[in-house]
Write a protein that holds these residues in place. Structure first.
Motif, PDB file in Angstrom:
ATOM      1  N   UNK A 140       0.772  -1.217   0.090  1.00  0.00           N
ATOM      2  CA  UNK A 140       0.021   0.063  -0.118  1.00  0.00           C
ATOM      3  C   UNK A 140       0.924   1.328   0.102  1.00  0.00           C
ATOM      4  N   UNK A 141       0.487   2.118  -0.849  1.00  0.00           N
ATOM      5  CA  UNK A 141       1.209   3.445  -0.893  1.00  0.00           C
ATOM      6  C   UNK A 141       2.574   3.275  -1.441  1.00  0.00           C
ATOM      7  N   UNK A 142       2.834   2.003  -2.041  1.00  0.00           N
ATOM      8  CA  UNK A 142       4.038   1.769  -2.981  1.00  0.00           C
ATOM      9  C   UNK A 142       4.104   1.909  -4.361  1.00  0.00           C
ATOM     10  N   UNK A 219      -4.911   1.753  -3.937  1.00  0.00           N
ATOM     11  CA  UNK A 219      -3.937   1.266  -3.303  1.00  0.00           C
ATOM     12  C   UNK A 219      -2.960   2.531  -2.707  1.00  0.00           C
ATOM     13  N   UNK A 220      -3.213   3.733  -3.249  1.00  0.00           N
ATOM     14  CA  UNK A 220      -2.302   4.638  -2.650  1.00  0.00           C
ATOM     15  C   UNK A 220      -3.066   5.621  -1.577  1.00  0.00           C
ATOM     16  N   UNK A 221      -2.670   5.737  -0.579  1.00  0.00           N
ATOM     17  CA  UNK A 221      -3.226   6.562   0.414  1.00  0.00           C
ATOM     18  C   UNK A 221      -3.326   8.017   0.376  1.00  0.00           C
TER      19      UNK A 221
ATOM     20  N   UNK B  28       9.612   3.214  -1.033  1.00  0.00           N
ATOM     21  CA  UNK B  28       8.585   2.468  -0.218  1.00  0.00           C
ATOM     22  C   UNK B  28       8.936   2.426   1.254  1.00  0.00           C
ATOM     23  N   UNK B 103      -5.310   8.170   5.177  1.00  0.00           N
ATOM     24  CA  UNK B 103      -5.836   8.190   3.604  1.00  0.00           C
ATOM     25  C   UNK B 103      -6.346   9.233   3.021  1.00  0.00           C
ATOM     26  N   UNK B 104      -6.289   9.609   1.660  1.00  0.00           N
ATOM     27  CA  UNK B 104      -7.331  10.564   1.161  1.00  0.00           C
ATOM     28  C   UNK B 104      -7.846   9.852  -0.186  1.00  0.00           C
ATOM     29  N   UNK B 115     -12.818   3.029  -1.074  1.00  0.00           N
ATOM     30  CA  UNK B 115     -11.352   3.031  -0.265  1.00  0.00           C
ATOM     31  C   UNK B 115     -11.853   2.856   1.189  1.00  0.00           C
TER      32      UNK B 115
END
Lengths: 299, 566, 317
Positions: A140-142, A219-221, B28, B103-104, B115
């Motif tokens: 997540x966020x990667x 998947x991106x926060x 990452x 999160x947004x 989400x």
């Protein structure tokens, strides 16, 4: 040896071209209209006045999209994911297509693997389970969340596999007799004659990575990790969807729509998405040549 | 020659891959750090909630991870980012709370909803988050995942805030389950959802007509518009009579909502449940009077007073016809001058005015509006150690925006800046309609709450011409000035007791949830068929039977129990 | 590299030389497959386990691995007791089938026609132009179509009236709506699909054409006897894969252009399920619908796979 072109043949060639021309014009017409819209004043667009030329020429829609805070960041993310994702796709496609293009005699387990991959096209558990796996593998966020889950595009792989199967057996046998291993055969014999099909799946892969927005969204926060299309979705309003999701905020939408036109920004968004692909496509078309010219087999 | 290149090519590819992988790994790590920062709240040793100073500011910094709803409308000014902006800085300064983003996602599309559900399913609940999805709220509350805010609110809410709770009791009741307050609701009064009849002023003039007071007059006007030459272009019959869109019963422009109201049917959307004069639970669209309304519309369609193509046009599709001057009359909501009639003003300088809906003799007109108990909820996770923090932020919000200087208002509310706060008083400007009218009468904005003052200025500016070309001024003027839409509600609909409110709140019957979509489809399809003449008006009776059998009766029965008569 | 593998594989001691050779020969193939198998195994199969949602009353609040209520086939029963479900499935199959047929024939014909163009630049320009419609989103395209297909002022009907045909209500007439959907979809996708066939055309040995020309075959005969058989494998593959979509009528397209007036022929499985899910947490129902679609597609594919094998001796994958 060239046959003399007969009259029926000439008629055919000419009508063929005319027909193709008409079809092409039909395909490009909406784009000219949309290009004009993206450069037009929104009231004129709302009144349906814009056909093939902009009315009230303005670049405000493009400015609106590109000036918003995260446009360049998301552009970079998309570039990076495409630069990494496309080679990875190709690598895996080739590495899988080759073994699966072997006949049952040469590779006994091929059917099992074949079905293993095909089944994944058919069965999909939906949003939440997919999210869970990506989350549980720490992506997540990667940027890897945009690459690994679909690292092997099965459809493209099947196209390449099918193509490899159609290659003349003699070509591959010659290599085997010369003592080449599978890898060497793949690299030195198969790939050079498969340029057309590889160019095809490269195009597909490029389009996929450049246009995909759903994976970035889920998947991106944070916004700075969004790829381009995901980001543009947040900037361009689709009134129907907005209303569906904000039933008590329809007044807000109206206030917003009175200021920015969904149609002009939507058109601008689409062009921004298309342009890189239209640049890459002609470059790839070079490879759509007959691949069998090289490596001819001596009887 | 050719044999070498592919191999080299592969090697280059591999090398590139490695370089990128290393770069990406770096990213990452940063990303994980960000994530972890947001998630450590659960593991930090808890600050005792009482360690605050005299102003309620925390002595030790407190962390709060919130879910950001980005929307196409939200704006970041200057060099603000979602992580570091005027609100996050204000909250840090005044309350010593560190905001981090869990999160947004985009709340104007399905993105935020999906989400949020994915995050909930994976158990990563943010400290505070909002949703409009009633099911999410209910399920989380029933599962014990939301913090009980009852005590926290009573202890920490300012008096001003408590006054809101009184004024919007319905909304707060909607957020209360078994006597416990599980969310801070949208504080709203839905009176402004009423429909109006919007008519172009130039067409009225060109046809020497007056705004219609009765349904018969409305039909006569539609005939003039459809067959005559109201736009003065020398061509008869190239303009519409009454505009309709394909969705018919939604609250948007070109709906049938105001029209059916004249026949005593408080129609609205698919959820208009209420108790009739006899106290019996019923549903708007199965009222017997609906038959007459449909009959009228069918005859109008037959005579060409309603566009034959309405069946394929949604509201957005009507906009082009409106802007290009084909449509002169349509039922619609209060915000017409914001959209879509702003286009007509911009293009032709013509104002489309809202009028009270025409009535019909022998019927008491009825306007249907949504229950006040539904709307966006701001919730706090049950695992969060500082639920009172959200109340403190709300106090701060109220103080800064509603009870402070104009500067503060401009900095912290105007230009959509209020969205930067994890919680805000969610109120549409429409709730100030009554106060505004009074102030306009008095000619002074002095007694107005700060949130209403800019609206006052817009209206005055539009009236005296200084803001005649300003979109915001035109929009506001068309809503809340004396010639706007909302005064009709305040001065006519409400005093004449025409408003009927839906009882459907947060709790919905199981039979409703399962069947609502097919009932809705049935309703719209039937109405469309009758209007276009594909089915006779009497088919309405069959429709009512079908509706009741397909889960409608079950729903009514369950609602009787869920929302007992007072 | 792999040629030296013999030194490292000791197991081969226990296997007969011929089998040993075969295994060693196949070993590199396994290695090639390995990375993809791992990734697909984790991401595609890992998430497939979530299909159990179709048998639960799934509430996100309870968590993915939490205590969800097991309801067995109830979601499917709900789905199939929706009014008009069978009409909807029929609509879906009809629309999807025509899209499949047209979606193979049109790109193939186009690729063949394009192949006849000698000038490379012209060829590439046409190829690029017809690829464009693929980029239009249905949201944008539906607005355009609504405009040009209008019975009163749309371009198409104006042209039709010039040749004496009555205006057709393309989007509002249930008899015509499915055809409108099929044609517009084919127009949007044929350029993209033709790329595959154009690539396939390059795999045909040019010496075959030379031989045919010597034998006096004209272009039609060459096409019939050389070109078509040459790309037949790809055509079969595309058709079989297309069957995976037999229950996908095209949600984005239809959702943006349908209306209650055309539900009788235009409402498809996905739009029905979508409307179902708006008021309630939709995951159980949509996963159940998805599973139903997957199973049906699977059956179609298996059947066509074996049919193709039986009649042509060709295993599609």
């Amino acid at each position: 040896m060239r046959m003399k072109e007969s009259l029926p043949r000439k008629i055919f060639v000419v009508s063929n071209i005319v027909f193709l021309l008409l079809v092409s014009l039909l395909c490009i017409a909406p784009f000219i209209n949309l290009l004009a819209i993206s450069f037009s004043d929104k009231t004129a667009v709302a009144g349906g006045e814009v056909t093939f030329f902009p009315i009230g020429f303005t670049t405000v829609s493009y400015e609106f999209i590109t000036n918003t805070s995260k446009f360049s960041t998301s552009l970079l993310v998309s570039l990076m994911r495409t630069a990494m994702g496309v080679p990875i796709n190709l690598l895996l496609i080739i590495l899988v297509a080759y073994p699966l293009s072997k006949s049952k005699g040469e590779f006994r387990a091929r059917s099992i693997f074949s079905w293993f991959f095909v089944v994944t096209i058919l069965f999909n558990a939906g949003l939440i389970p997919t999210y869970m796996i990506v989350r549980n593998t720490g992506l997540i966020d990667s940027i890897w969340s945009l690459i690994l889950p679909e690292a092997l595009p099965v459809f493209s792989m099947l196209v390449v596999m099918n193509y490899m199967r159609s290659l003349p057996k003699e070509l591959l046998e010659a290599a085997y007799i010369d003592g080449a291993s599978h890898l060497q055969t793949l690299i030195r014999v198969v790939l050079p004659v498969s340029t057309a099909t590889i160019a095809t799946v490269t195009l597909f892969s490029f389009v996929f990575h450049w246009n995909s927005w759903f994976d970035g969204m889920i998947y991106m926060n944070t916004i700075q990790n969004y790829p381009l299309q995901t980001y543009l979705q947040t900037v361009v309003v689709n009134p129907e969807e907005f209303l569906r999701n904000n039933t008590d905020l329809s007044g807000n939408l109206s206030k917003y729509l009175s200021m920015v036109s969904a149609r002009t920004t939507g058109a601008a968004q689409m062009f921004l998405a298309m342009i890189p692909i239209l640049c890459v496509y002609p470059f790839l078309q070079k490879y759509f040549t007959t691949g069998l010219v090289m490596g001819s087999v001596k009887e | 020659m050719n044999k070498m290149i592919p191999k080299r090519g592969l090697l280059v590819l591999l090398a590139l891959l490695m370089v990128f992988s290393i770069a990406a790994c770096g990213n990452n790590e940063n990303a994980s750090k960000q994530n972890n920062a947001g998630n450590t709240t659960a593991n930090t040793p808890s600050n005792t909630p009482e360690s605050v100073d005299a102003d309620g500011k925390y002595l030790e910094p407190v962390n709060m991870a919130w879910a950001v709803q980005t929307a196409a409308a939200s704006k970041l000014l200057e060099s603000d980012t979602w992580e570091d902006n005027r609100w996050s800085r204000l909250i840090k300064e005044k309350l010593n709370i560190d905001l981090t983003i869990a999160f947004s996602a985009d709340s104007s599309t399905d993105a935020y909803k999906n989400k949020l559900n994915a995050i909930i399913a994976s158990g990563d609940l943010p400290d505070t988050f909002k949703t409009q999805d009633v099911n999410v709220f209910l399920q989380l509350a029933q599962n014990g995942q939301l913090a009980d805010l009852t005590d926290v609110f009573n202890e920490h809410a300012s008096d001003s805030l408590k006054a809101y709770k009184e004024r919007f009791a319905d909304s707060f009741n909607g957020a209360t389950i078994d006597g416990k307050l599980y969310a801070i609701p949208r504080m709203n009064d839905n009176f402004h959802q009423a429909p109006f009849l919007w008519i172009r002023e130039d067409w009225l003039k060109n046809t020497n007509s007056q705004p219609p007071q009765t349904i018969e007059e409305m039909v006569a006007l539609a005939e003039k518009f459809a067959t005559g030459d109201p736009d003065g272009n020398g061509v008869d019959g190239d303009t519409y009579g009454l505009a309709l869109n394909k969705d018919l019963i939604r609250q948007n422009h070109g709906s049938i909502l105001g029209l059916v109201s004249a026949f005593g049917v408080p129609g609205r959307d698919e959820s208009m449940f209420y108790r009739d004069e006899n106290g019996k639970m019923t549903f708007a669209w199965i009222q017997p009077n609906m038959k007459e309304a449909l009959s009228l519309m069918a005859s109008m369609y037959d005579q060409g007073l309603i566009d034959k193509e309405f069946t394929s046009k949604n509201e957005s599709a009507l906009v082009e016809d409106i802007t290009s001057g084909k449509i002169g009359m349509a039922y619609g909501s209060n915000w017409g001058t914001w959209y879509p009639y702003n286009n007509v003003y911009k293009k032709d300088g013509v104002i489309v005015h809202p009028y009270a809906i025409p009535t019909k003799a022998g019927f008491d007109y009825k306007i249907g509006i949504e229950s006040n108990a539904v709307g966006q909820m701001t919730m706090v996770s049950a695992d969060y150690e500082h639920p009172e923090a959200i109340i403190k932020i709300l106090n701060l919000y109220d103080e800064t925006v509603n009870n402070s200087t104009k500067e503060d208002y401009d900095t912290y509310w105007a230009n959509e800046q209020y969205r930067l706060s994890p919680i805000y008083i969610d109120q549409p400007g429409e709730v100030y309609a009554a106060e505004l009218l009074k102030a306009l009468d008095n000619g002074s904005a002095d007694d107005l709450p700060p949130a209403a003052k800019p609206l006052f200025n817009y209206i005055v500016g539009f009236n005296d011409g200084s803001l005649a070309q300003d979109d915001n001024a035109f929009g506001t003027w068309g809503q809340m000035s004396a010639s706007g839409s909302l005064p009709w509600v305040l001065n006519k609909y409400i005093p004449e007791n025409a408003i009927v409110q839906s009882i459907l709140g947060i709790e919905r019957p199981e039979s409703w949830l399962t069947n609502v979509s097919s009932l809705d489809t049935l309703t719209i399809t039937t109405f469309t068929d009758i209007i276009t003449g594909a089915k006779p008006v009497d088919h309405f009776d069959t429709f009512v039977d079908q509706w009741l059998k397909a889960g409608g009766q079950e729903t009514l029965d369950e609602l009787e129990k869920m929302y007992p008569a007072q | 590299m792999f040629v030296n593998l013999r030194r490292f594989v000791n197991l081969t001691r226990f296997v007969s030389p011929k089998r040993k050779d075969k295994m060693l020969r196949e070993l590199p193939l396994y290695f090639m497959l390995l990375p993809a198998v791992i990734l697909v195994g984790i991401y595609s199969y890992g998430s497939m386990a979530g299909i159990v949602i179709a048998f639960q009353k799934f509430i996100p609040a309870k968590g993915m691995f939490g205590q969800q209520d097991w309801v067995g086939l109830k979601n499917f029963v709900t789905l199939f007791s929706m009014p008009n479900i069978w009409q909807v499935i029929q609509n879906t199959v009809i629309i999807a089938s025509f899209k499949l047929i047209g979606g193979v024939i049109v790109p193939v014909v186009f690729a063949l026609m394009l192949n006849e163009v000698r000038n490379i630049l012209t060829k590439r320009v046409f190829q690029t132009l017809v690829y464009l419609p693929h980029f239009l989103s249905w949201i944008i395209l539906s607005g355009i179509l609504l405009n040009i297909l209008s019975p009163s002022e749309g371009l198409v009907n104006i042209l039709l009236s010039k040749i004496g045909i009555e205006p057709i209500f393309f989007l509002g007439n249930p008899d015509v709506f499915p055809a409108t959907m099929v044609v517009s979809d084919i127009w949007k996708t044929f350029g993209f699909a033709s790329v595959i066939y154009l690539a396939a055309l390059t795999s045909i040995d040019p010496s075959l054409y030379e031989a045919a020309v010597i034998d006096g075959a004209n272009r039609w005969r060459q096409t019939w006897h050389i070109t078509l058989p040459g790309i037949s494998a790809m055509v079969v593959l595309m058709t079989v894969l297309g069957l995976a979509n037999i229950l996908n009528g095209g949600f984005d397209q239809i959702y943006n252009m349908y209306s209650p007036v055309v539900y009788s022929t235009g409402d498809i499985l996905d739009t029905l399920v979508f409307r179902l899910g708006i008021e309630q947490a939709q995951y159980s129902l949509s996963t159940a619908a998805g599973l139903f679609k997957s199973v049906v597609s699977m059956i179609f594919i298996i059947v066509s796979y074996y049919l193709a094998d039986k009649f042509t001796g060709y295993r599609v994958f």
